[in-house]
Structures are given as structure tokens and as C-alpha cells.
Write a protein that holds these residues in place. Sequence first.
Motif, mmCIF file in Angstrom:
data_model
loop_
_atom_site.group_PDB
_atom_site.id
_atom_site.type_symbol
_atom_site.label_atom_id
_atom_site.label_comp_id
_atom_site.label_asym_id
_atom_site.label_seq_id
_atom_site.Cartn_x
_atom_site.Cartn_y
_atom_site.Cartn_z
ATOM 1 N N ASN A 1 5.283 -7.976 6.654
ATOM 2 C CA ASN A 1 5.305 -8.412 5.246
ATOM 3 C C ASN A 1 3.984 -8.077 4.594
ATOM 4 O O ASN A 1 3.660 -7.560 3.170
ATOM 5 N N GLY B 1 3.305 -5.484 1.641
ATOM 6 C CA GLY B 1 2.819 -5.809 0.146
ATOM 7 C C GLY B 1 1.740 -4.979 -0.050
ATOM 8 O O GLY B 1 1.325 -4.564 -1.341
ATOM 9 N N CYS C 1 5.458 -10.492 -0.628
ATOM 10 C CA CYS C 1 4.916 -10.307 0.732
ATOM 11 C C CYS C 1 4.028 -11.606 0.875
ATOM 12 O O CYS C 1 4.116 -12.137 2.281
#
Length: 434
Positions: free
Chosen positions: A158, A162, A277
Motif C-alpha cells: 500500500n 500510494g 494507503c
Amino acid sequence: MTAGRRGAGLTAKWRIFTGLPAGLKALIGLSFVVALGSYMVTPFIGVLMVEAVGMDIRVAGVLVAVATFIQFGGSILGGAVVNRLGLKRTMVGALALRTAGLVLLGVAVKVPWVAYPAVVLVAAGPALYLPANKAYIVTSVSDDLRPLFLGVSSAALNAGMGLGPLLAALLIDADPVVLLVGLAGLFALITAAHQAALKPLARRPAAAPGTAAVPATAAAGAGGRTGKRAALRGALRPVLFTGLAFYLFFFFQSFIGLYAARISHVQVLGWVMLLNCAMVVLLQPVLADRIARADYRLLVVGSFVLMGLGMAAMALGGTPALLAGTALFTLGEVFLFLRCDLELVDRVPDDPAFAFGVQRLTAGIGGLLAGVVGGFVFAHYEAAGNLGAFWLVVAAQCAGAALLALLLAGGRRRPAAPEPPLPDPAPAEPAVAR
């Protein structure tokens, strides 16, 4: 006292991480780089097809939808590929496919028909890579440490997801051929790093000291196949809720950009995705043990309720409402997706690559349905001049999912894990397939 215990727990987890074999630590770091490079191109494939390749927007939309399904649904083949090639070779091969796809995307700017095989290769790479990546992690650690390291892996992925779009936004005005070939070079390096850093793993983890190792082929016979089918029948409810979770998630992922562009500015999307994220990165590893031990029904129902509240907040419009809605939605996501991973792996413990392949197949189906349904619903409310109602429709579906979970999800708790022992000063490398 509580703060002291919490600090001691975090210190113990850090010592466990630092004591891991070098190959596993490298894989977690490389997972971040893979996601970073992937999300520098994945969200912009539609834009590249239309702006750089010159493809009709309707054709580009269909191609992107098919690629999304391949990227997720194709993971069901991951278990079969892993059984034939092994975890390491599957990951290396998958990264080579994505590298080739990025090179062909660069060629497609000059030779448009090449875009079709290029997008398929770019999508096929993660279809095979991600189940093998997660299976390598759960095979390398004990059952007690699975929640923690699946959370750490999710955090690494994540973080890349992001930061990738934000970095790509700075480069999107550059020559697309240079950008795509540069990314292909990055993935060539990532592929080489996987080849150099990872040890080939046996399909089962090493036996505990003083016990006999279980042969990797022990579950390959007819009895193993029968056991897998029985396990999957027992996993039907977790699969159902995994599919619902991804169906609702893809409403958010697929339409938040269009919504932000209509009510504010598309740059808001960068902050929304960064918040989404960052929350997963910061919260999921810390909460992993509690998520693993929580009552399954209460966790699933509560997660869908949080997602619904987030969607309802977005209906209010404006950047503050978007960010607040994203925070609520992401909190539900943090709880739900990790527990979905754990439930499926628990039910098919001898073949985690297959379990993660099933999970991503449900994600592909959920994403496809969300794209079809959401496209019509979004177009309807855009024409009516009431885009906020789109998120109310999604919130209502979240409420329906919560009610279904209340009725059908069992109250199963995963057993509490004992305090993990501190690692030896010189931990052994993972089992190497013979």
C-alpha cells in the motif's frame, strides 16, 4: 503499565522482523518497489491508450476492464503455476512478463496494435506475482506470525500504491516512450533482485527441530485434492464476503477520481489515495493480532458498516467530506481485507498460493461487477445533476452486505497466538526445495 507492555510488544515484533532470513526481508522491501513501479503506470493506462496511442475511448475502456479482470481473476492460475515452477520462479517469471509488457507499451506509441498484447502482459504479471508473493511470506513464517507479516506485506504494497501515482503525476507530461521504457528498466532490475535475493522455498515450511520434515508432495495425491475441495466448500462464506468487500472497494477505487474531478479538482485524488494507503500502512501491522483474534461476524459486520458510513460522508461533497469519508471507508478496509486473507489461508493451509489465487479471482469478479454497475449508476446521477446520490447507493449496498454478514457469517474466532519467542542470533534460512 499498559504503555510499557505495548512498547515491549512493539520491540519484540521489531526484533522478530530484524531476525528474519535475509531473503524474506528483501521480499518485503521489494514488494514496496514493485507496487511503486506498478502504480506509476496502472492508474494511467487508460490515459496512455487514448492520449499516447490514439485509441478510441470506448475501446480503451473495454481493454482496461479486460486487463483488470486478467490482473485479478487470472490469479486463480497462480497455484497451478507455483506447483509447477515454485514460488521464486513464479515471481521472477511474472516480473519478466510485466517488464516485457512495459517495453511493448512503449512500442505501441508508434505501433498501436501492439497495445493489445502489451496490456495483457502488464496485467498478467501481477496476476501471477501477488499470490506467489503472499504465499512465500506465509510459508516462511510460523502460523502465529502470519497475521503480523501479512499486515507488514500489505503495508509495503500500500505504501507503493500510494506513492506511485503521486510520482507518476510529476512525470506524466514527459515523453510517454521514455517513461515506459524507464519503468521497464526498473522492473528488469526488480526481476534481477528477486532472482538474486530469494531462496527457493519448499511448498511446506521447514519442520520444527527434532521432527521429520513433511515431503512437499505429500498432499499432491487424490486425498490431498479431496481435502482441498472439502476445505473450499468450508470457505464458501469467507469467499462470499471477500467478493462483496472487493465489489464495494472497486466502487471507491474506480469512481472516486471522476467524482473528485466533477466536484473539486482531480488533484484531490492524489491526497485521497495517499490517505487511503497511509492508513493501511500505519494501522494494519499494528492491529494485525487483534484483527486475527476478533469475532469473525462482528468484524465483518462492523467493517461493512464503516465502509457504508464512509460512502455516505462522501455524498456530502467537498474536499473535507471526501477525506473524512475516505478515512471511515479505509478503516473498514483495514479490518476486512486482512481477515479475509487469514480466513482463506486457514481453510487451505497446504496451498496458500491457491488460496490467494481464489481471493484475487473474487476481487476480479467484484471489480468487473462494480465497473459495470457503477458505470451505469454514475452516468445516471451525473445526468440528473446529483452525483452525491451515487455514494448513497453504494452506502446502501454496504448496509445490505452488513445485514447479510449478520445473518450468514459465523462467529468463529481464530485461536489466540502465544507470545512469539525472540529469534536466535543466527536464524536458519528457509527450507530449500530439493
